[in-house]
Structures are given as C-alpha cells and as structure tokens.
Motif scaffolding. Sequence first.
Motif, PDB file in Angstrom:
ATOM      1  N   LEU A  19       0.823  -1.220   0.000  1.00 29.93           N
ATOM      2  CA  LEU A  19       0.000   0.000   0.000  1.00 29.93           C
ATOM      3  C   LEU A  19       0.854   1.267   0.000  1.00 29.93           C
ATOM      4  CD1 LEU A  19      -2.858  -1.090   2.425  1.00 29.93           C
ATOM      5  CD2 LEU A  19      -3.173  -0.252   0.088  1.00 29.93           C
ATOM      6  N   LEU A  20       2.127   1.137   0.354  1.00 39.10           N
ATOM      7  CA  LEU A  20       3.024   2.300   0.307  1.00 39.10           C
ATOM      8  C   LEU A  20       3.305   2.704  -1.135  1.00 39.10           C
ATOM      9  CD1 LEU A  20       5.698   1.122   2.909  1.00 39.10           C
ATOM     10  CD2 LEU A  20       4.030   2.953   3.255  1.00 39.10           C
ATOM     11  N   ALA A  21       3.229   1.728  -2.035  1.00 39.85           N
ATOM     12  CA  ALA A  21       3.541   1.999  -3.438  1.00 39.85           C
ATOM     13  C   ALA A  21       2.284   2.231  -4.271  1.00 39.85           C
ATOM     14  CB  ALA A  21       4.341   0.832  -4.034  1.00 39.85           C
ATOM     15  N   ASP A  22       1.147   1.724  -3.783  1.00 42.58           N
ATOM     16  CA  ASP A  22      -0.113   1.854  -4.530  1.00 42.58           C
ATOM     17  C   ASP A  22      -1.230   2.036  -3.512  1.00 42.58           C
ATOM     18  OD1 ASP A  22      -2.481   1.499  -5.952  1.00 42.58           O
ATOM     19  OD2 ASP A  22      -1.620  -0.016  -7.270  1.00 42.58           O
ATOM     20  N   SER A  64       4.752  -3.438  -8.285  1.00 39.29           N
ATOM     21  CA  SER A  64       4.901  -2.713  -7.033  1.00 39.29           C
ATOM     22  C   SER A  64       6.236  -3.063  -6.381  1.00 39.29           C
ATOM     23  CB  SER A  64       3.751  -3.137  -6.110  1.00 39.29           C
ATOM     24  OG  SER A  64       3.877  -2.541  -4.860  1.00 39.29           O
ATOM     25  N   ILE A  65       6.840  -2.064  -5.750  1.00 40.23           N
ATOM     26  CA  ILE A  65       8.019  -2.336  -4.908  1.00 40.23           C
ATOM     27  C   ILE A  65       7.972  -1.330  -3.765  1.00 40.23           C
ATOM     28  CG2 ILE A  65       9.558  -0.942  -6.371  1.00 40.23           C
ATOM     29  CD1 ILE A  65      11.809  -2.988  -5.524  1.00 40.23           C
ATOM     30  N   ALA A  66       8.217  -1.798  -2.547  1.00 38.63           N
ATOM     31  CA  ALA A  66       8.136  -0.904  -1.395  1.00 38.63           C
ATOM     32  C   ALA A  66       9.024  -1.408  -0.262  1.00 38.63           C
ATOM     33  CB  ALA A  66       6.701  -0.790  -0.905  1.00 38.63           C
ATOM     34  N   VAL A  67       9.511  -0.445   0.499  1.00 37.97           N
ATOM     35  CA  VAL A  67      10.324  -0.731   1.685  1.00 37.97           C
ATOM     36  C   VAL A  67       9.685   0.034   2.854  1.00 37.97           C
ATOM     37  CG1 VAL A  67      12.583  -0.253   2.750  1.00 37.97           C
ATOM     38  CG2 VAL A  67      12.465  -1.183   0.425  1.00 37.97           C
ATOM     39  N   LEU A  68       9.657  -0.566   4.029  1.00 30.42           N
ATOM     40  CA  LEU A  68       9.093   0.095   5.215  1.00 30.42           C
ATOM     41  C   LEU A  68       9.741   1.463   5.390  1.00 30.42           C
ATOM     42  CD1 LEU A  68       9.077  -2.699   7.969  1.00 30.42           C
ATOM     43  CD2 LEU A  68       7.088  -1.729   6.793  1.00 30.42           C
ATOM     44  N   GLN A  72      13.766   2.759   4.799  1.00 25.74           N
ATOM     45  CA  GLN A  72      14.122   3.309   3.491  1.00 25.74           C
ATOM     46  C   GLN A  72      15.480   3.988   3.549  1.00 25.74           C
ATOM     47  OE1 GLN A  72      10.820   5.729   2.044  1.00 25.74           O
ATOM     48  NE2 GLN A  72       9.414   3.995   2.129  1.00 25.74           N
ATOM     49  N   LYS A  73      16.057   4.173   2.392  1.00 27.69           N
ATOM     50  CA  LYS A  73      17.374   4.813   2.229  1.00 27.69           C
ATOM     51  C   LYS A  73      18.490   4.018   2.901  1.00 27.69           C
ATOM     52  CE  LYS A  73      15.476   9.491   1.993  1.00 27.69           C
ATOM     53  NZ  LYS A  73      15.631  10.862   2.435  1.00 27.69           N
ATOM     54  N   SER A  74      18.287   2.704   3.038  1.00 22.86           N
ATOM     55  CA  SER A  74      19.337   1.854   3.611  1.00 22.86           C
ATOM     56  C   SER A  74      19.883   0.883   2.577  1.00 22.86           C
ATOM     57  CB  SER A  74      18.782   1.045   4.790  1.00 22.86           C
ATOM     58  OG  SER A  74      18.175   1.877   5.732  1.00 22.86           O
ATOM     59  N   GLY A  75      19.419   1.026   1.340  1.00 27.45           N
ATOM     60  CA  GLY A  75      19.909   0.156   0.271  1.00 27.45           C
ATOM     61  C   GLY A  75      19.065  -1.097   0.053  1.00 27.45           C
ATOM     62  N   TYR A  76      18.021  -1.305   0.854  1.00 23.75           N
ATOM     63  CA  TYR A  76      17.227  -2.533   0.727  1.00 23.75           C
ATOM     64  C   TYR A  76      16.421  -2.555  -0.577  1.00 23.75           C
ATOM     65  CZ  TYR A  76      18.284  -3.002   5.706  1.00 23.75           C
ATOM     66  OH  TYR A  76      18.925  -3.096   6.918  1.00 23.75           O
ATOM     67  N   GLY A  77      15.863  -1.395  -0.931  1.00 22.55           N
ATOM     68  CA  GLY A  77      15.073  -1.326  -2.165  1.00 22.55           C
ATOM     69  C   GLY A  77      15.934  -1.666  -3.374  1.00 22.55           C
ATOM     70  N   THR A  78      17.136  -1.095  -3.416  1.00 22.52           N
ATOM     71  CA  THR A  78      18.060  -1.367  -4.517  1.00 22.52           C
ATOM     72  C   THR A  78      18.440  -2.842  -4.536  1.00 22.52           C
ATOM     73  OG1 THR A  78      18.925   0.878  -4.453  1.00 22.52           O
ATOM     74  CG2 THR A  78      20.338  -0.789  -5.465  1.00 22.52           C
ATOM     75  N   ALA A  79      18.712  -3.423  -3.361  1.00 26.90           N
ATOM     76  CA  ALA A  79      19.084  -4.846  -3.293  1.00 26.90           C
ATOM     77  C   ALA A  79      17.948  -5.726  -3.796  1.00 26.90           C
ATOM     78  CB  ALA A  79      19.455  -5.215  -1.853  1.00 26.90           C
ATOM     79  N   GLY A  99       5.713   1.087 -14.286  1.00 27.96           N
ATOM     80  CA  GLY A  99       5.070   2.389 -14.463  1.00 27.96           C
ATOM     81  C   GLY A  99       5.297   3.213 -13.212  1.00 27.96           C
ATOM     82  N   THR A 100       5.643   4.481 -13.384  1.00 28.95           N
ATOM     83  CA  THR A 100       5.868   5.340 -12.215  1.00 28.95           C
ATOM     84  C   THR A 100       5.511   6.779 -12.561  1.00 28.95           C
ATOM     85  OG1 THR A 100       7.471   5.848 -10.462  1.00 28.95           O
ATOM     86  CG2 THR A 100       8.336   5.772 -12.713  1.00 28.95           C
ATOM     87  N   GLY A 101       5.507   7.630 -11.543  1.00 25.87           N
ATOM     88  CA  GLY A 101       5.176   9.042 -11.774  1.00 25.87           C
ATOM     89  C   GLY A 101       6.256   9.734 -12.579  1.00 25.87           C
TER      90      GLY A 101
END
Length: 155
Positions: A19-22, A64-68, A72-79, A99-101
């Motif tokens: 839900l953080l991403a959508d 969708s992709i989301a990190v708590l 965030q900003k700890s590299g988990y999303g990129t990993a 698809g993104t903004g």
Amino acid sequence: MSLRIQEVPAAEAPLELLLLADPSEEKIRSYLPESRCFVASRGAVVVGACVVQPRGAGAHELMSIAVLPEHQKSGYGTALLRWVVDLYRRAGARQLEVGTGTFGYQLAFYQRQGFRVTSIDRDFFVRSYPEPIFENGIQLFDMLRLTLRYPGNVA
Ligand SMILES: CC(C)(COP(=O)(O)OP(=O)(O)OC[C@H]1O[C@@H](n2cnc3c(N)ncnc32)[C@H](O)[C@@H]1OP(=O)(O)O)[C@@H](O)C(=O)NCCC(=O)NCCS
C-alpha cells in the motif's frame, strides 16, 4: 544482520507494505493472484516487497516495490530490485517494465538499474484512482513507462 530475499506465495504478500507503493488495496488485490511476490527480510521483519506480473512474450511488469518507511534509504530497495532483475534475466525474460510518476526519486531508482523511459500514459493517475494523488505536494497526473531490456534474451 543480513538481508534475506525470497519468493513467497502471492496470498502471503504483505499488503501494508504494498500500500506504500499503490494506495488502492482493490487494485493490489486484483493483480496479486496473477503475480509473483518477493520479500526482503532482516531477521523476522519483512522490510521490503516486490510484485511482478507476466505480460506475455517474455515481458514482465513490476507492479509494485516498497520498503518500510523506517528502513528506506538503507539500500534494501536497490538490493531487492537488483535481485528481481537478475532473477528474470537468468530465467530468460525479454524485458521488465514498470510504471511510475513523472517526478521524484523513484525515477532515478529505476534508471540506475538500467530502466529507460519508453512511453508516457497521460492522465493515468487521474483515470485510475478515485482521489487525486499527491507526492511532495505535487499532483500526479501522468505515468511514465520504463523498460529494462535484457540483451541476449529473446522470447
Ligand atoms: C522506492 C523504494 C522501494 C526504494 O527503496 P529504498 O530501500 O528506500 O531504496 P535505497 O535505499 O536502495 O535507495 C535508492 C535511492 O532512493 C533514494 N530514496 C529512497 N527513499 C527516499 C525517500 N523517501 N525520499 C527521497 N529519496 C529516497 C535513496 O536516497 C537512494 O538514492 P541515493 O543512492 O542517491 O542516496 C522505497 O523508497 C519506497 O518504498 N518508497 C515508497 C513506495 C514507492 O514509491 N514505491 C515505488 C512506486 S513506483
């Protein structure tokens, strides 16, 4: 503590993260059954999630992709994104789409991994959601479609 990434059944997808991403739970529930879900955990805590749906002819869409927020900003999303990109490369996929903004750090997040802008869907966010969506005080109107092509993999 290291990050562990694994696939989980779509029925076990962490909705609160997605839900953080959508913002539409209805939309998420509609695409989950046809999708694969990947989660990133630190110990017992699921810190990130990513959902991918097949689009046919070797194409797949990252829905969708989301990190708590607190992670965030700890590299988990990129990993997590790299792991998923590599998984589909090894599986012989032709391309991965997302698809993104049209603004925001998410654009750099995807392009850093090789995604390129391939089209623009004007007024997508107005058409697809009942309420206006704002990010950083700016209303989201149009959706950019980005594509990561896997050279060497043919459908
Ligand atoms: C997009 C998201 C999955 C990235 O995950 P992450 O773990 O935060 O990403 P990383 O730590 O690997 O950082 C990637 C880059 O994004 C930046 N970033 C991450 N979160 C940010 C935020 N809230 N604001 C500004 N920049 C942010 C990081 O600073 C980093 O850039 P840098 O290398 O120049 O410092 C995550 O921020 C998120 O869940 N956002 C909300 C949901 C969302 O927008 N999903 C994508 C829908 S298109």
